[in-house]
Design a protein around this motif. Structure first.
Motif, PDB file in Angstrom:
ATOM      1  N   ARG A   8      -1.719   5.251 -30.291  1.00  0.00           N
ATOM      2  CA  ARG A   8      -2.958   5.826 -30.805  1.00  0.00           C
ATOM      3  C   ARG A   8      -4.111   4.834 -30.696  1.00  0.00           C
ATOM      4  N   LEU A   9      -5.293   5.399 -30.565  1.00  0.00           N
ATOM      5  CA  LEU A   9      -6.516   4.610 -30.571  1.00  0.00           C
ATOM      6  C   LEU A   9      -6.561   3.756 -31.827  1.00  0.00           C
ATOM      7  N   PRO A  24     -15.067   5.333 -33.746  1.00  0.00           N
ATOM      8  CA  PRO A  24     -14.539   6.377 -32.853  1.00  0.00           C
ATOM      9  C   PRO A  24     -14.693   7.782 -33.434  1.00  0.00           C
ATOM     10  N   GLU A  25     -14.721   7.899 -34.759  1.00  0.00           N
ATOM     11  CA  GLU A  25     -14.863   9.217 -35.380  1.00  0.00           C
ATOM     12  C   GLU A  25     -16.170   9.891 -34.985  1.00  0.00           C
ATOM     13  N   GLN A  26     -17.160   9.130 -34.599  1.00  0.00           N
ATOM     14  CA  GLN A  26     -18.432   9.708 -34.172  1.00  0.00           C
ATOM     15  C   GLN A  26     -18.286  10.503 -32.876  1.00  0.00           C
ATOM     16  N   LEU A  33     -11.921   9.875 -24.360  1.00  0.00           N
ATOM     17  CA  LEU A  33     -12.683   8.736 -24.879  1.00  0.00           C
ATOM     18  C   LEU A  33     -12.203   7.459 -24.187  1.00  0.00           C
ATOM     19  N   GLY A  34     -13.120   6.796 -23.517  1.00  0.00           N
ATOM     20  CA  GLY A  34     -12.807   5.531 -22.847  1.00  0.00           C
ATOM     21  C   GLY A  34     -13.334   4.363 -23.650  1.00  0.00           C
ATOM     22  N   VAL A  35     -12.448   3.473 -24.050  1.00  0.00           N
ATOM     23  CA  VAL A  35     -12.833   2.218 -24.704  1.00  0.00           C
ATOM     24  C   VAL A  35     -12.688   1.142 -23.634  1.00  0.00           C
ATOM     25  N   ILE A  36     -13.809   0.530 -23.289  1.00  0.00           N
ATOM     26  CA  ILE A  36     -13.814  -0.409 -22.163  1.00  0.00           C
ATOM     27  C   ILE A  36     -14.290  -1.770 -22.658  1.00  0.00           C
ATOM     28  N   PHE A  37     -13.430  -2.768 -22.520  1.00  0.00           N
ATOM     29  CA  PHE A  37     -13.825  -4.128 -22.894  1.00  0.00           C
ATOM     30  C   PHE A  37     -14.709  -4.674 -21.785  1.00  0.00           C
ATOM     31  N   TRP A  38     -15.815  -5.274 -22.191  1.00  0.00           N
ATOM     32  CA  TRP A  38     -16.958  -5.515 -21.307  1.00  0.00           C
ATOM     33  C   TRP A  38     -17.638  -6.811 -21.702  1.00  0.00           C
ATOM     34  N   CYS A  39     -18.569  -7.250 -20.934  1.00  0.00           N
ATOM     35  CA  CYS A  39     -19.426  -8.379 -21.290  1.00  0.00           C
ATOM     36  C   CYS A  39     -20.611  -8.393 -20.337  1.00  0.00           C
ATOM     37  N   ASN A  40     -21.449  -9.394 -20.437  1.00  0.00           N
ATOM     38  CA  ASN A  40     -22.615  -9.476 -19.558  1.00  0.00           C
ATOM     39  C   ASN A  40     -22.391 -10.387 -18.361  1.00  0.00           C
ATOM     40  N   HIS A  41     -21.687 -11.509 -18.573  1.00  0.00           N
ATOM     41  CA  HIS A  41     -21.709 -12.562 -17.563  1.00  0.00           C
ATOM     42  C   HIS A  41     -20.665 -12.421 -16.461  1.00  0.00           C
ATOM     43  N   CYS A  42     -19.636 -11.658 -16.659  1.00  0.00           N
ATOM     44  CA  CYS A  42     -18.511 -11.596 -15.723  1.00  0.00           C
ATOM     45  C   CYS A  42     -18.925 -10.927 -14.401  1.00  0.00           C
ATOM     46  N   PRO A  43     -18.655 -11.580 -13.270  1.00  0.00           N
ATOM     47  CA  PRO A  43     -18.999 -10.967 -11.980  1.00  0.00           C
ATOM     48  C   PRO A  43     -18.239  -9.667 -11.698  1.00  0.00           C
ATOM     49  N   TYR A  44     -17.067  -9.513 -12.259  1.00  0.00           N
ATOM     50  CA  TYR A  44     -16.331  -8.255 -12.083  1.00  0.00           C
ATOM     51  C   TYR A  44     -17.049  -7.118 -12.821  1.00  0.00           C
ATOM     52  N   VAL A  45     -17.478  -7.398 -14.041  1.00  0.00           N
ATOM     53  CA  VAL A  45     -18.231  -6.395 -14.799  1.00  0.00           C
ATOM     54  C   VAL A  45     -19.489  -6.015 -14.034  1.00  0.00           C
ATOM     55  N   ARG A 123      -7.660  13.820 -26.025  1.00  0.00           N
ATOM     56  CA  ARG A 123      -8.281  14.436 -27.204  1.00  0.00           C
ATOM     57  C   ARG A 123      -7.521  14.137 -28.498  1.00  0.00           C
ATOM     58  N   ASN A 124      -6.241  13.811 -28.386  1.00  0.00           N
ATOM     59  CA  ASN A 124      -5.441  13.420 -29.562  1.00  0.00           C
ATOM     60  C   ASN A 124      -5.536  11.931 -29.838  1.00  0.00           C
ATOM     61  N   ARG A 125      -6.341  11.269 -29.019  1.00  0.00           N
ATOM     62  CA  ARG A 125      -6.571   9.820 -29.106  1.00  0.00           C
ATOM     63  C   ARG A 125      -5.299   9.019 -28.892  1.00  0.00           C
ATOM     64  N   GLU A 126      -4.508   9.513 -27.929  1.00  0.00           N
ATOM     65  CA  GLU A 126      -3.361   8.778 -27.428  1.00  0.00           C
ATOM     66  C   GLU A 126      -3.753   8.132 -26.109  1.00  0.00           C
ATOM     67  N   LEU A 127      -3.311   6.893 -25.910  1.00  0.00           N
ATOM     68  CA  LEU A 127      -3.642   6.169 -24.681  1.00  0.00           C
ATOM     69  C   LEU A 127      -2.951   6.828 -23.491  1.00  0.00           C
ATOM     70  N   ARG A 128      -3.746   7.178 -22.495  1.00  0.00           N
ATOM     71  CA  ARG A 128      -3.190   7.866 -21.322  1.00  0.00           C
ATOM     72  C   ARG A 128      -3.420   7.111 -20.024  1.00  0.00           C
ATOM     73  N   TYR A 129      -4.396   6.201 -20.014  1.00  0.00           N
ATOM     74  CA  TYR A 129      -4.612   5.347 -18.844  1.00  0.00           C
ATOM     75  C   TYR A 129      -5.064   3.985 -19.340  1.00  0.00           C
ATOM     76  N   HIS A 130      -4.550   2.941 -18.697  1.00  0.00           N
ATOM     77  CA  HIS A 130      -4.954   1.574 -19.024  1.00  0.00           C
ATOM     78  C   HIS A 130      -5.039   0.782 -17.723  1.00  0.00           C
ATOM     79  N   GLY A 131      -6.172   0.087 -17.539  1.00  0.00           N
ATOM     80  CA  GLY A 131      -6.256  -0.773 -16.365  1.00  0.00           C
ATOM     81  C   GLY A 131      -7.648  -0.938 -15.822  1.00  0.00           C
ATOM     82  N   ALA A 132      -7.727  -0.955 -14.501  1.00  0.00           N
ATOM     83  CA  ALA A 132      -8.969  -1.218 -13.769  1.00  0.00           C
ATOM     84  C   ALA A 132      -9.704   0.090 -13.475  1.00  0.00           C
TER      85      ALA A 132
END
Length: 178
Positions: A8-9, A24-26, A33-45, A123-132
């Motif tokens: 679960r999320l 997330p309730e919003q 719902l995609g939760v994506i870990f991010w930043c400003n400086h990373c060239p990949y981002v 929609r049930n907030r179960e993780l269904r994809y993880h990665g790139a």
């Protein structure tokens, strides 16, 4: 260890670049719902940034919502400070909330290690994809496998994403010194 498929999320309440607190309730109405870990400086981002923005815009009307979270240590990486996040969100007109994980607790609970690193929930907030986001950070025109887009399409169609996991590619999350 990262969240496993069907876990679960993990809840959070984090400050967004507009100063609001986002949970997330919003996004209860979001089908995906995609939760994506991010930043400003990373060239990949930076390389994937326009593709993530385009995906959010393309799928917003179909109930897909992304939330970006920056967990990096802003002392060691000033480009990832809250003020720099605000500038970046404004400059790129982010169509999604960009949140700061000041304690890094959210990244730890998700088991996130990279930026970008996608956790896609149904929609049930179960993780269904993880990665790139896709298979080619260097050249958007040379992408052959659109992992995130295909996972979104699968979930919208009521199918299991295939693949459901890919190795996240990117910079490591910059942890605070203990």
């Amino acid at each position: 260890m990262a969240l496993a498929l069907r876990e679960r999320l993990q809840p959070f309440a984090l400050r967004a670049t507009d100063g609001s607190i986002v949970t997330p309730e919003q996004f209860a109405g979001a089908v995906v719902l995609g939760v994506i870990f991010w930043c400003n400086h990373c060239p990949y981002v930076k390389a994937w940034e326009d593709r993530i923005i385009a995906l959010q815009r393309a799928y917003a009307d179909r109930g897909v919502q992304f939330v970006l979270i920056n967990s990096n240590d802003p002392v060691a990486y000033p480009d990832d400070s809250f003020e720099a996040m605000q500038r970046r969100a404004r400059e790129k007109q982010y169509p999604f909330p960009y949140l700061v994980d000041e304690t890094q607790e959210v990244a730890r609970r998700y088991g996130a290690t990279r930026t970008p690193e996608v956790f896609l929930f149904d929609r049930n907030r179960e993780l269904r994809y993880h990665g790139a986001p896709d298979d080619n950070v260097e050249d958007p025109a040379a992408v052959r496998a659109h992992y995130l887009r295909d996972a979104i399409e699968a979930l919208l169609a009521g199918r299991d994403p295939e693949p459901a996991t890919t190795p996240p590619r990117g910079c490591t999350i910059k942890w605070r010194a203990a």
